[in-house]
Design an enzyme around this catalytic site. Structure first.
Site, PDB file in Angstrom:
ATOM      1  N   ASP A 154       0.880  -1.178   0.000  1.00 16.54           N
ATOM      2  CA  ASP A 154       0.000   0.000   0.000  1.00 16.54           C
ATOM      3  C   ASP A 154       0.910   1.218   0.000  1.00 16.54           C
ATOM      4  O   ASP A 154       2.133   1.105   0.186  1.00 16.54           O
ATOM      5  CB  ASP A 154      -0.886  -0.023   1.259  1.00 16.54           C
ATOM      6  CG  ASP A 154      -1.831   1.176   1.333  1.00 16.54           C
ATOM      7  OD1 ASP A 154      -2.294   1.663   0.282  1.00 16.54           O
ATOM      8  OD2 ASP A 154      -2.106   1.656   2.451  1.00 16.54           O
ATOM      9  N   SER A 155       0.308   2.405  -0.158  1.00 23.08           N
ATOM     10  CA  SER A 155       1.084   3.642  -0.054  1.00 23.08           C
ATOM     11  C   SER A 155       1.651   3.809   1.356  1.00 23.08           C
ATOM     12  O   SER A 155       2.650   4.499   1.537  1.00 23.08           O
ATOM     13  CB  SER A 155       0.173   4.828  -0.356  1.00 23.08           C
ATOM     14  OG  SER A 155      -0.880   4.882   0.594  1.00 23.08           O
ATOM     15  N   TYR A 181      -1.028   8.129  -2.225  1.00 22.02           N
ATOM     16  CA  TYR A 181      -1.303   7.862  -3.637  1.00 22.02           C
ATOM     17  C   TYR A 181      -2.557   8.621  -4.094  1.00 22.02           C
ATOM     18  O   TYR A 181      -2.716   8.866  -5.284  1.00 22.02           O
ATOM     19  CB  TYR A 181      -1.571   6.365  -3.853  1.00 22.02           C
ATOM     20  CG  TYR A 181      -0.360   5.460  -3.868  1.00 22.02           C
ATOM     21  CD1 TYR A 181       0.946   5.946  -3.773  1.00 22.02           C
ATOM     22  CD2 TYR A 181      -0.534   4.077  -3.991  1.00 22.02           C
ATOM     23  CE1 TYR A 181       2.030   5.070  -3.797  1.00 22.02           C
ATOM     24  CE2 TYR A 181       0.539   3.205  -4.030  1.00 22.02           C
ATOM     25  CZ  TYR A 181       1.826   3.706  -3.922  1.00 22.02           C
ATOM     26  OH  TYR A 181       2.880   2.832  -3.961  1.00 22.02           O
ATOM     27  N   GLY A 182      -3.420   8.926  -3.147  1.00 21.72           N
ATOM     28  CA  GLY A 182      -4.746   9.478  -3.476  1.00 21.72           C
ATOM     29  C   GLY A 182      -4.727  10.797  -4.216  1.00 21.72           C
ATOM     30  O   GLY A 182      -5.731  11.189  -4.797  1.00 21.72           O
ATOM     31  N   CYS A 210      -4.544  -1.655  -1.699  1.00 23.23           N
ATOM     32  CA  CYS A 210      -4.784  -0.225  -1.878  1.00 23.23           C
ATOM     33  C   CYS A 210      -5.797  -0.066  -3.015  1.00 23.23           C
ATOM     34  O   CYS A 210      -5.551  -0.541  -4.130  1.00 23.23           O
ATOM     35  CB  CYS A 210      -3.458   0.439  -2.253  1.00 23.23           C
ATOM     36  SG  CYS A 210      -3.616   2.172  -2.699  1.00 23.23           S
ATOM     37  N   ASN A 211      -6.917   0.551  -2.705  1.00 29.96           N
ATOM     38  CA  ASN A 211      -7.943   0.755  -3.740  1.00 29.96           C
ATOM     39  C   ASN A 211      -7.417   1.646  -4.855  1.00 29.96           C
ATOM     40  O   ASN A 211      -7.666   1.409  -6.044  1.00 29.96           O
ATOM     41  CB  ASN A 211      -9.183   1.419  -3.129  1.00 29.96           C
ATOM     42  CG  ASN A 211      -9.930   0.525  -2.176  1.00 29.96           C
ATOM     43  OD1 ASN A 211     -10.948  -0.051  -2.521  1.00 29.96           O
ATOM     44  ND2 ASN A 211      -9.436   0.384  -0.960  1.00 29.96           N
ATOM     45  N   THR A 212      -6.663   2.696  -4.480  1.00 29.98           N
ATOM     46  CA  THR A 212      -6.167   3.659  -5.457  1.00 29.98           C
ATOM     47  C   THR A 212      -5.231   2.976  -6.449  1.00 29.98           C
ATOM     48  O   THR A 212      -5.328   3.187  -7.662  1.00 29.98           O
ATOM     49  CB  THR A 212      -5.436   4.812  -4.740  1.00 29.98           C
ATOM     50  OG1 THR A 212      -6.232   5.251  -3.643  1.00 29.98           O
ATOM     51  CG2 THR A 212      -5.160   5.959  -5.670  1.00 29.98           C
ATOM     52  N   GLU A 238      -2.214   7.632   9.300  1.00 29.67           N
ATOM     53  CA  GLU A 238      -0.743   7.616   9.245  1.00 29.67           C
ATOM     54  C   GLU A 238      -0.135   8.242  10.510  1.00 29.67           C
ATOM     55  O   GLU A 238       0.944   7.861  10.938  1.00 29.67           O
ATOM     56  CB  GLU A 238      -0.233   8.381   8.009  1.00 29.67           C
ATOM     57  CG  GLU A 238      -0.525   7.713   6.665  1.00 29.67           C
ATOM     58  CD  GLU A 238       0.187   6.385   6.447  1.00 29.67           C
ATOM     59  OE1 GLU A 238       1.162   6.077   7.155  1.00 29.67           O
ATOM     60  OE2 GLU A 238      -0.264   5.633   5.547  1.00 29.67           O
ATOM     61  N   CYS A 272     -11.140   2.747   0.778  1.00 32.12           N
ATOM     62  CA  CYS A 272      -9.694   2.974   0.951  1.00 32.12           C
ATOM     63  C   CYS A 272      -9.286   2.154   2.165  1.00 32.12           C
ATOM     64  O   CYS A 272      -9.988   2.158   3.188  1.00 32.12           O
ATOM     65  CB  CYS A 272      -9.433   4.466   1.192  1.00 32.12           C
ATOM     66  SG  CYS A 272      -7.760   4.841   1.767  1.00 32.12           S
ATOM     67  N   THR A 273      -8.161   1.442   2.049  1.00 37.44           N
ATOM     68  CA  THR A 273      -7.794   0.500   3.112  1.00 37.44           C
ATOM     69  C   THR A 273      -7.419   1.193   4.425  1.00 37.44           C
ATOM     70  O   THR A 273      -7.481   0.585   5.487  1.00 37.44           O
ATOM     71  CB  THR A 273      -6.661  -0.423   2.641  1.00 37.44           C
ATOM     72  OG1 THR A 273      -5.572   0.387   2.132  1.00 37.44           O
ATOM     73  CG2 THR A 273      -7.136  -1.343   1.535  1.00 37.44           C
ATOM     74  N   HIS A 274      -7.030   2.466   4.350  1.00 33.21           N
ATOM     75  CA  HIS A 274      -6.744   3.197   5.588  1.00 33.21           C
ATOM     76  C   HIS A 274      -8.001   3.333   6.458  1.00 33.21           C
ATOM     77  O   HIS A 274      -7.908   3.406   7.683  1.00 33.21           O
ATOM     78  CB  HIS A 274      -6.256   4.622   5.278  1.00 33.21           C
ATOM     79  CG  HIS A 274      -4.817   4.707   4.879  1.00 33.21           C
ATOM     80  ND1 HIS A 274      -4.356   4.280   3.665  1.00 33.21           N
ATOM     81  CD2 HIS A 274      -3.741   5.196   5.544  1.00 33.21           C
ATOM     82  CE1 HIS A 274      -3.047   4.492   3.586  1.00 33.21           C
ATOM     83  NE2 HIS A 274      -2.645   5.046   4.718  1.00 33.21           N
TER      84      HIS A 274
HETATM   85  N1  DGL Z   1      -4.839   3.080   1.237  1.00 35.11           N
HETATM   86  C1  DGL Z   1      -5.003   3.572  -0.071  1.00 35.11           C
HETATM   87  C2  DGL Z   1      -6.303   3.136  -0.719  1.00 35.11           C
HETATM   88  O1  DGL Z   1      -6.844   2.111  -0.383  1.00 35.11           O
HETATM   89  C3  DGL Z   1      -4.627   4.976  -0.446  1.00 35.11           C
HETATM   90  C4  DGL Z   1      -4.308   6.024   0.543  1.00 35.11           C
HETATM   91  C5  DGL Z   1      -3.467   7.112  -0.098  1.00 35.11           C
HETATM   92  O2  DGL Z   1      -2.260   6.896  -0.230  1.00 35.11           O
HETATM   93  O3  DGL Z   1      -4.012   8.158  -0.501  1.00 35.11           O
HETATM   94  O4  DGL Z   1      -6.794   3.770  -1.631  1.00 35.11           O
END
Ligand code: DGL
Length: 264
Positions: free
Chosen positions: A11-12, A43-44, A74-76, A152, A184-186
C-alpha cells in the site's frame, strides 16, 4: 517449494495493514511480506503514471524477495494499475476495490455512499463501476484525504477523527445512503470514529475480509497454499523513513516489528 513462499502485500502506507490483518486471520500459516510506500504517499493525490510506476517497482521487489502472489492492498493502486500488473507479471495478483456491488444489492433506500481517495473516484475503472451500478442505485461519493493522514499519524481514535468523519459522512447519510462503503484500506482503522457517526443509520461495507477469502480460495485452487501448521512470519519494508514509520506500523500491526528501509 512454491507453497512455502510468502504472500507480498503493499500500500502507499499503513492502510494496507488492514488487509494484512484479514489475510493473517484467513491464512494464519502464510508468511507475509508488507511494503509501505511511504516515500511516495499519499497515492490518493498522485498522477496515474506515478502510481503505475511505483506499483510495478514494488511488485518486482516483492517477487525478487520470493513472493508467490501479491495483494495490492490499496484501492487507489488497484483501480489504476491492476490490469497492467496482471499483464506484466505471471504470479497471481489480487486487488481491492470499493464494494459497490454488495452495497447496491443490499440497499433498501436505493442510495449508497462511497468514501475513497480522489484518485480512486476519478479513475476510469471506478467510473465504469459507477456507471454499471447507477442503473440500480444512486451512488454518492466523498473524497476523504484527511482520513489517510489521521491514520498515518495515529490520530484515528480521538475526537478529531470523529469530527472529520462527521464532516465526510453526514452529507452521504443526509442524501439517504443506507450503505457506507470504505473505499480505501486506511479507513478500516477509523471504524470506531465512523461507527460513531453512522450509528444505526447505515451498514458499513469493508472489503478486507472478502479480499482475504478470495486470496485463500485462489491459493487453494492453484495448490499454492502453505500447508504448515505453525503461525507464519511477517516482514516489513518501507520506502519512507523507518524512524518515522516504525511506531505507526507496529501499533497498527499490533506488535513490535522490524521495518527495513528501501531507498526509492
Ligand atoms: N490506502 C489507499 C487506498 O486504499 C490509499 C491512501 C493514499 O495513499 O491516498 O486507496
Amino acid at each position: 517449494m512454491e507453497r512455502q513462499k510468502p504472500i507480498g502485500i503493499f500500500d502507499s502506507g499503513v492502510g494496507g495493514l488492514s488487509i494484512g490483518h484479514a489475510i493473517r486471520t484467513a491464512l494464519p500459516e502464510e508468511d507475509l511480506m508488507y511494503f509501505a510506500d511511504l516515500g511516495f504517499s499519499p497515492y490518493g493525490v498522485k498522477a496515474t503514471p506515478i502510481i503505475r510506476e511505483r506499483s510495478e517497482y514494488i511488485v518486482n521487489f516483492l517477487i525478487n524477495q520470493g513472493c508467490k502472489a501479491v495483494v495490492v492492498a490499496c484501492n487507489t493502486a488497484t483501480v489504476n494499475t491492476i490490469s497492467d500488473l496482471r499483464s506484466k507479471f505471471s504470479i497471481p495478483i489480487f486487488g481491492v476495490e470499493p464494494g459497490i456491488k454488495p452495497a447496491a444489492l443490499q440497499s433498501k433506500t436505493g442510495v449508497i455512499g462511497v468514501l475513497a481517495t480522489q484518485q480512486t473516484l476519478e479513475s476510469d475503472s471506478f467510473q465504469q463501476l459507477k456507471t454499471t451500478y447507477s442503473k440500480m442505485v444512486t451512488i454518492e461519493t466523498m473524497a476523504c484525504p484527511e482520513f489517510v493522514s489521521l491514520v498515518e499519524n495515529l490520530n484515528h481514535n480521538g475526537d478529531k477523527a470523529t469530527d472529520v468523519a462527521e464532516h465526510y459522512i453526514r452529507p452521504l447519510l443526509s442524501a439517504g445512503s443506507d450503505q457506507i462503503i470504505l473505499g480505501c484500506t486506511h479507513f478500516s482503522f477509523l471504524i470506531s470514529a465512523i461507527n460513531k457517526v453512522v450509528g444505526g443509520e447505515a451498514t458499513i461495507i469493508d472489503t478486507a475480509t472478502p479480499v482475504a477469502m478470495e486470496v485463500s480460495r485462489r491459493l487453494h485452487a492453484l495448490n499454492l497454499e502453505n500447508l504448515n501448521s505453525t503461525q507464519g512470519k511477517a516482514a516489513f519494508w518501507t520506502s519512507g523513513n523507518v524512524a518515522n514509520v516504525i511506531g505507526p506500523m507496529s501499533e497498527l500491526w499490533g506488535s513490535g516489528i522490524n521495518v527495513s528501509e528501501i531507498s526509492p
